[in-house]
Design a protein around this motif. Structure first.
Motif, PDB file in Angstrom:
ATOM      1  N   MET A 167       0.827  -1.011  -0.107  1.00  0.00           N
ATOM      2  CA  MET A 167       0.067  -0.034   0.114  1.00  0.00           C
ATOM      3  C   MET A 167       0.899   1.139  -0.154  1.00  0.00           C
ATOM      4  SD  MET A 167      -2.971   0.808   2.738  1.00  0.00           S
ATOM      5  CE  MET A 167      -2.992   2.466   3.321  1.00  0.00           C
ATOM      6  N   LEU A 168       1.787   1.123   0.877  1.00  0.00           N
ATOM      7  CA  LEU A 168       2.901   2.370   0.954  1.00  0.00           C
ATOM      8  C   LEU A 168       3.530   2.743  -0.375  1.00  0.00           C
ATOM      9  CD1 LEU A 168       4.144   2.557   4.558  1.00  0.00           C
ATOM     10  CD2 LEU A 168       2.761   4.024   3.520  1.00  0.00           C
ATOM     11  N   TYR A 169       3.789   1.479  -1.062  1.00  0.00           N
ATOM     12  CA  TYR A 169       4.469   1.721  -2.635  1.00  0.00           C
ATOM     13  C   TYR A 169       3.385   2.278  -3.493  1.00  0.00           C
ATOM     14  CZ  TYR A 169       5.740   0.252  -7.285  1.00  0.00           C
ATOM     15  OH  TYR A 169       6.014   0.275  -8.460  1.00  0.00           O
ATOM     16  N   GLU A 170       2.173   1.982  -3.329  1.00  0.00           N
ATOM     17  CA  GLU A 170       1.250   2.728  -4.128  1.00  0.00           C
ATOM     18  C   GLU A 170       1.023   4.235  -3.755  1.00  0.00           C
ATOM     19  OE1 GLU A 170      -0.448   1.458  -6.971  1.00  0.00           O
ATOM     20  OE2 GLU A 170       0.359  -0.530  -6.516  1.00  0.00           O
ATOM     21  N   ILE A 171       0.953   4.431  -2.530  1.00  0.00           N
ATOM     22  CA  ILE A 171       1.127   5.764  -2.098  1.00  0.00           C
ATOM     23  C   ILE A 171       2.167   6.694  -2.651  1.00  0.00           C
ATOM     24  CG2 ILE A 171       1.269   7.383  -0.097  1.00  0.00           C
ATOM     25  CD1 ILE A 171      -0.846   5.246   1.368  1.00  0.00           C
ATOM     26  N   ALA A 172       3.381   6.048  -2.639  1.00  0.00           N
ATOM     27  CA  ALA A 172       4.679   6.635  -2.876  1.00  0.00           C
ATOM     28  C   ALA A 172       4.381   7.097  -4.551  1.00  0.00           C
ATOM     29  CB  ALA A 172       5.692   5.742  -2.986  1.00  0.00           C
ATOM     30  N   LEU A 173       3.832   6.182  -5.122  1.00  0.00           N
ATOM     31  CA  LEU A 173       3.473   6.342  -6.866  1.00  0.00           C
ATOM     32  C   LEU A 173       2.519   7.401  -6.811  1.00  0.00           C
ATOM     33  CD1 LEU A 173       3.612   2.610  -8.345  1.00  0.00           C
ATOM     34  CD2 LEU A 173       5.433   4.392  -8.283  1.00  0.00           C
ATOM     35  N   ALA A 174       1.538   7.567  -6.076  1.00  0.00           N
ATOM     36  CA  ALA A 174       0.398   8.251  -6.180  1.00  0.00           C
ATOM     37  C   ALA A 174       0.992   9.701  -5.838  1.00  0.00           C
ATOM     38  CB  ALA A 174      -0.783   8.283  -5.415  1.00  0.00           C
ATOM     39  N   LYS A 175       1.680  10.039  -5.084  1.00  0.00           N
ATOM     40  CA  LYS A 175       2.499  11.079  -4.626  1.00  0.00           C
ATOM     41  C   LYS A 175       3.304  11.740  -5.600  1.00  0.00           C
ATOM     42  CE  LYS A 175       2.462  11.484   0.270  1.00  0.00           C
ATOM     43  NZ  LYS A 175       2.633  12.972   0.707  1.00  0.00           N
TER      44      LYS A 175
ATOM     45  N   LEU B 264      -4.374   8.768  10.710  1.00  0.00           N
ATOM     46  CA  LEU B 264      -3.858   7.844   9.593  1.00  0.00           C
ATOM     47  C   LEU B 264      -3.798   8.484   8.292  1.00  0.00           C
ATOM     48  CD1 LEU B 264      -2.737   5.056   8.917  1.00  0.00           C
ATOM     49  CD2 LEU B 264      -4.808   4.449   8.597  1.00  0.00           C
ATOM     50  N   ASN B 265      -4.825   9.232   7.995  1.00  0.00           N
ATOM     51  CA  ASN B 265      -5.103  10.027   6.545  1.00  0.00           C
ATOM     52  C   ASN B 265      -3.750  11.000   6.730  1.00  0.00           C
ATOM     53  OD1 ASN B 265      -6.959   9.838   4.390  1.00  0.00           O
ATOM     54  ND2 ASN B 265      -7.119  12.180   4.875  1.00  0.00           N
ATOM     55  N   ASN B 266      -3.859  11.804   7.692  1.00  0.00           N
ATOM     56  CA  ASN B 266      -2.938  12.732   7.731  1.00  0.00           C
ATOM     57  C   ASN B 266      -1.245  12.123   7.792  1.00  0.00           C
ATOM     58  OD1 ASN B 266      -4.740  15.162   8.095  1.00  0.00           O
ATOM     59  ND2 ASN B 266      -4.605  14.761  10.291  1.00  0.00           N
ATOM     60  N   PHE B 267      -1.231  11.102   8.271  1.00  0.00           N
ATOM     61  CA  PHE B 267       0.097  10.356   8.171  1.00  0.00           C
ATOM     62  C   PHE B 267       0.340  10.163   6.693  1.00  0.00           C
ATOM     63  CE2 PHE B 267       2.089   6.239   7.657  1.00  0.00           C
ATOM     64  CZ  PHE B 267       3.495   6.693   8.304  1.00  0.00           C
ATOM     65  N   PHE B 268      -0.540   9.695   5.920  1.00  0.00           N
ATOM     66  CA  PHE B 268      -0.349   9.360   4.621  1.00  0.00           C
ATOM     67  C   PHE B 268       0.004  10.816   3.775  1.00  0.00           C
ATOM     68  CE2 PHE B 268      -3.003   5.420   5.059  1.00  0.00           C
ATOM     69  CZ  PHE B 268      -1.881   4.436   5.098  1.00  0.00           C
ATOM     70  N   TYR B 269      -0.618  11.683   4.209  1.00  0.00           N
ATOM     71  CA  TYR B 269      -0.511  13.032   3.275  1.00  0.00           C
ATOM     72  C   TYR B 269       0.824  13.733   3.496  1.00  0.00           C
ATOM     73  CZ  TYR B 269      -4.809  13.823   0.400  1.00  0.00           C
ATOM     74  OH  TYR B 269      -5.587  13.370  -0.597  1.00  0.00           O
TER      75      TYR B 269
END
Length: 102
Positions: free
Chosen positions: A1-9, A32-37
């Motif tokens: 999931m974090l890989y997908e978040i890195a790609l999305a960012k 958690l949402n703020n952590f991802f952002y």
């Protein structure tokens, strides 16, 4: 999931995967949402690398393919060469650059 978040960012598409309007969510979900952002691309990619490396299964070709992509994202090109050699020995009929989900 974090890989997908890195790609999305990296592609500036994070709101497609993680909502930015979370006022109605519980505190834990907003945290958690703020952590991802607040994660940088490099941080998300590095956490992905550490998780994939720790949980790597040498008998699973999808693990090789995901780690290969994470190596590319984190600029671990020398490690990618070794991973590719090992993949070819273990799965000679498959291509490491073709991910089964795509």
């Amino acid at each position: 999931m974090l890989y997908e978040i890195a790609l999305a960012k990296n592609d500036k598409r994070l709101p497609v995967y993680v909502r930015n309007n979370t006022y109605q969510y519980p505190d834990e979900t907003r945290a958690l949402n703020n952590f991802f952002y607040n994660l940088s691309i490099a941080e998300a990619a590095e956490i992905s690398y550490l998780f994939a490396k720790k949980n790597f299964d040498r008998k699973n070709s999808a693990h090789y393919k995901l780690l290969y992509k994470i190596h590319q994202l984190t600029n671990r090109l020398a490690q990618n060469k070794e991973l590719k050699k090992e993949f070819r020995k273990t799965f000679p009929e498959e291509n490491i650059t073709r991910y089964p989900d795509k």
